[in-house]
Design a protein around this motif. Structure first.
Motif, short mmCIF file in Angstrom:
data_model
loop_
_atom_site.label_atom_id
_atom_site.label_comp_id
_atom_site.label_asym_id
_atom_site.label_seq_id
_atom_site.Cartn_x
_atom_site.Cartn_y
_atom_site.Cartn_z
N ASP A 1 0.84 -1.19 0.00
CA ASP A 1 0.00 0.00 0.00
C ASP A 1 0.87 1.24 0.00
OD1 ASP A 1 -3.08 0.77 0.82
OD2 ASP A 1 -1.60 2.24 1.45
N ALA A 2 0.56 2.20 -0.83
CA ALA A 2 1.41 3.36 -1.02
C ALA A 2 1.54 4.17 0.24
CB ALA A 2 0.85 4.21 -2.15
N GLY A 3 0.56 4.10 1.20
CA GLY A 3 0.61 4.92 2.39
C GLY A 3 1.50 4.38 3.48
N ILE A 4 1.96 3.15 3.37
CA ILE A 4 2.80 2.53 4.39
C ILE A 4 4.03 1.96 3.73
CG2 ILE A 4 2.95 0.75 6.16
CD1 ILE A 4 -0.06 0.83 6.41
N GLN B 1 4.39 5.82 7.70
CA GLN B 1 3.06 6.01 7.12
C GLN B 1 2.83 7.47 6.77
OE1 GLN B 1 -0.30 6.86 9.16
NE2 GLN B 1 0.52 6.82 11.24
N THR B 2 2.06 7.65 5.72
CA THR B 2 1.72 9.02 5.29
C THR B 2 0.24 9.32 5.49
OG1 THR B 2 1.38 8.24 3.02
CG2 THR B 2 3.59 9.05 3.59
N GLU B 3 -0.45 8.46 6.22
CA GLU B 3 -1.90 8.57 6.37
C GLU B 3 -2.32 9.36 7.61
OE1 GLU B 3 -3.76 7.30 3.92
OE2 GLU B 3 -1.90 6.63 2.98
N ASN B 4 -1.35 9.70 8.47
CA ASN B 4 -1.64 10.39 9.73
C ASN B 4 -2.57 9.56 10.64
OD1 ASN B 4 -1.13 12.67 11.38
ND2 ASN B 4 -3.13 13.54 10.91
N HIS B 5 -2.43 8.23 10.56
CA HIS B 5 -3.22 7.36 11.40
C HIS B 5 -2.65 7.31 12.81
CE1 HIS B 5 -4.97 4.94 7.78
NE2 HIS B 5 -5.51 6.14 7.93
N ARG B 6 -3.56 7.26 13.77
CA ARG B 6 -3.13 7.26 15.17
C ARG B 6 -2.56 5.92 15.60
NH1 ARG B 6 -7.20 7.98 20.36
NH2 ARG B 6 -5.63 7.61 21.97
N TYR B 7 -3.25 4.83 15.19
CA TYR B 7 -2.86 3.51 15.65
C TYR B 7 -1.91 2.85 14.65
CZ TYR B 7 -6.62 3.83 19.08
OH TYR B 7 -7.42 4.22 20.12
N MET B 8 -0.86 2.25 15.20
CA MET B 8 0.08 1.48 14.38
C MET B 8 0.42 0.18 15.11
SD MET B 8 2.62 4.42 12.83
CE MET B 8 3.26 3.37 11.53
N TYR B 9 0.72 -0.85 14.32
CA TYR B 9 0.90 -2.19 14.87
C TYR B 9 2.09 -2.88 14.21
CZ TYR B 9 -4.04 -1.30 15.94
OH TYR B 9 -5.21 -0.75 16.38
N PHE C 1 5.18 -7.57 9.65
CA PHE C 1 4.26 -6.65 8.99
C PHE C 1 3.90 -5.50 9.93
CE2 PHE C 1 3.28 -8.51 4.99
CZ PHE C 1 3.42 -9.87 5.15
N CYS C 2 3.91 -4.34 9.36
CA CYS C 2 3.41 -3.16 10.05
C CYS C 2 2.00 -2.89 9.52
CB CYS C 2 4.33 -1.97 9.75
SG CYS C 2 3.73 -0.39 10.36
N ALA C 3 1.14 -2.37 10.39
CA ALA C 3 -0.20 -2.00 9.96
C ALA C 3 -0.59 -0.70 10.64
CB ALA C 3 -1.20 -3.10 10.31
N THR C 4 -1.46 0.03 9.96
CA THR C 4 -2.03 1.23 10.58
C THR C 4 -3.54 1.10 10.58
OG1 THR C 4 -2.31 2.52 8.55
CG2 THR C 4 -0.16 2.63 9.62
N GLU C 5 -4.16 1.86 11.43
CA GLU C 5 -5.62 1.83 11.51
C GLU C 5 -6.15 3.24 11.50
OE1 GLU C 5 -7.22 0.00 14.98
OE2 GLU C 5 -9.20 -0.25 14.10
N GLY C 6 -6.96 3.53 10.52
CA GLY C 6 -7.57 4.84 10.44
C GLY C 6 -8.95 4.82 11.05
#
Lengths: 111, 110
Positions: free
Chosen positions: A1-4, A25-33, A90-95
């Protein structure tokens, strides 16, 4: 995904050396995993972050530490790598809308 | 904590047939149930999700059903195509930090 973006994509390291994996990340998401993926185990949570400098442990956190000094960066550190830490990370973000977005993964081999 | 069981671990179907993957969860507080598809060498991608106030959700050939009483949810893929071949993961959680099943490797043969 281009945002991560995860870096590096592949790494081979020796037992006992420190290793740091980066998630950006470029999504400005608060949660990351951070998850690790192993055959027969699926995806298991290592650590997560709910904001800058706010982190907590997951189910397989032993031997790992994390830091989040900026919203966009979440670092995973193996203080002294062991062969049991050979895995795909794997890294993940949650919007706010549709669940997790995963990065492309880092394949780490500890020899 | 939450425990998610996923079955089967492997599934082979012929093109055009339907595929069903089932998951059970243990924590009655879980209220969010996503499904992810992972192709070789890539990260998992969300394909469909359902929240606990809904019993079924459809998106073209993909549907998910949820039975909160029995604590199980299922993924249904109709009219399967070779490009559906991948590993599928279910997950369950509430708030943040999802717990994942161990995955189902789906093979669709022409």
């Amino acid at each position: 995904d281009a945002g991560i973006t995860q870096s590096p994509r592949h790494k081979v390291t020796e037992t006992g050396t420190p290793v740091t994996l980066r998630c950006h990340q470029t999504e400005n998401h608060r949660y990351m995993y951070w998850y690790r993926q192993d055959p027969g185990h699926g995806l298991r949570l290592i650590h997560y972050s709910y904001g800058v400098k706010d982190t907590d442990k997951g189910e397989v956190s032993d031997g790992y530490s994390v830091s989040r000094s900026k919203t966009e960066d979440f670092l995973l550190t193996l203080e002294s790598a062991t062969s049991s830490q050979t895995s795909v990370y794997f890294c993940a973000t949650e919007g706010t809308s549709r669940g997790y977005t995963f990065g492309s993964g880092t394949r780490l081999t500890v020899v | 904590g939450e425990n998610v069981e996923q079955h089967p671990s492997t599934l082979s179907v012929q093109e055009g047939d339907s595929a069903v993957i089932k998951c059970t969860y243990s924590d009655s507080a879980s209220n969010y149930f996503p499904w992810y598809k992972q192709e070789l060498g890539k990260g998992p991608q969300l394909i469909i999700d359902i929240r606990s106030n809904v019993g079924e959700k459809k998106d073209q050939r993909i549907a998910v059903t949820l039975n909160k009483t029995a604590k199980h949810f299922s993924l249904h893929i109709t009219e399967t195509q070779p490009e559906d071949s991948a590993v599928y993961f279910c997950a369950a959680g509430s708030g943040y930090a999802l717990n994942f099943g161990k995955g189902t490797s789906l093979l669709v043969t022409p």
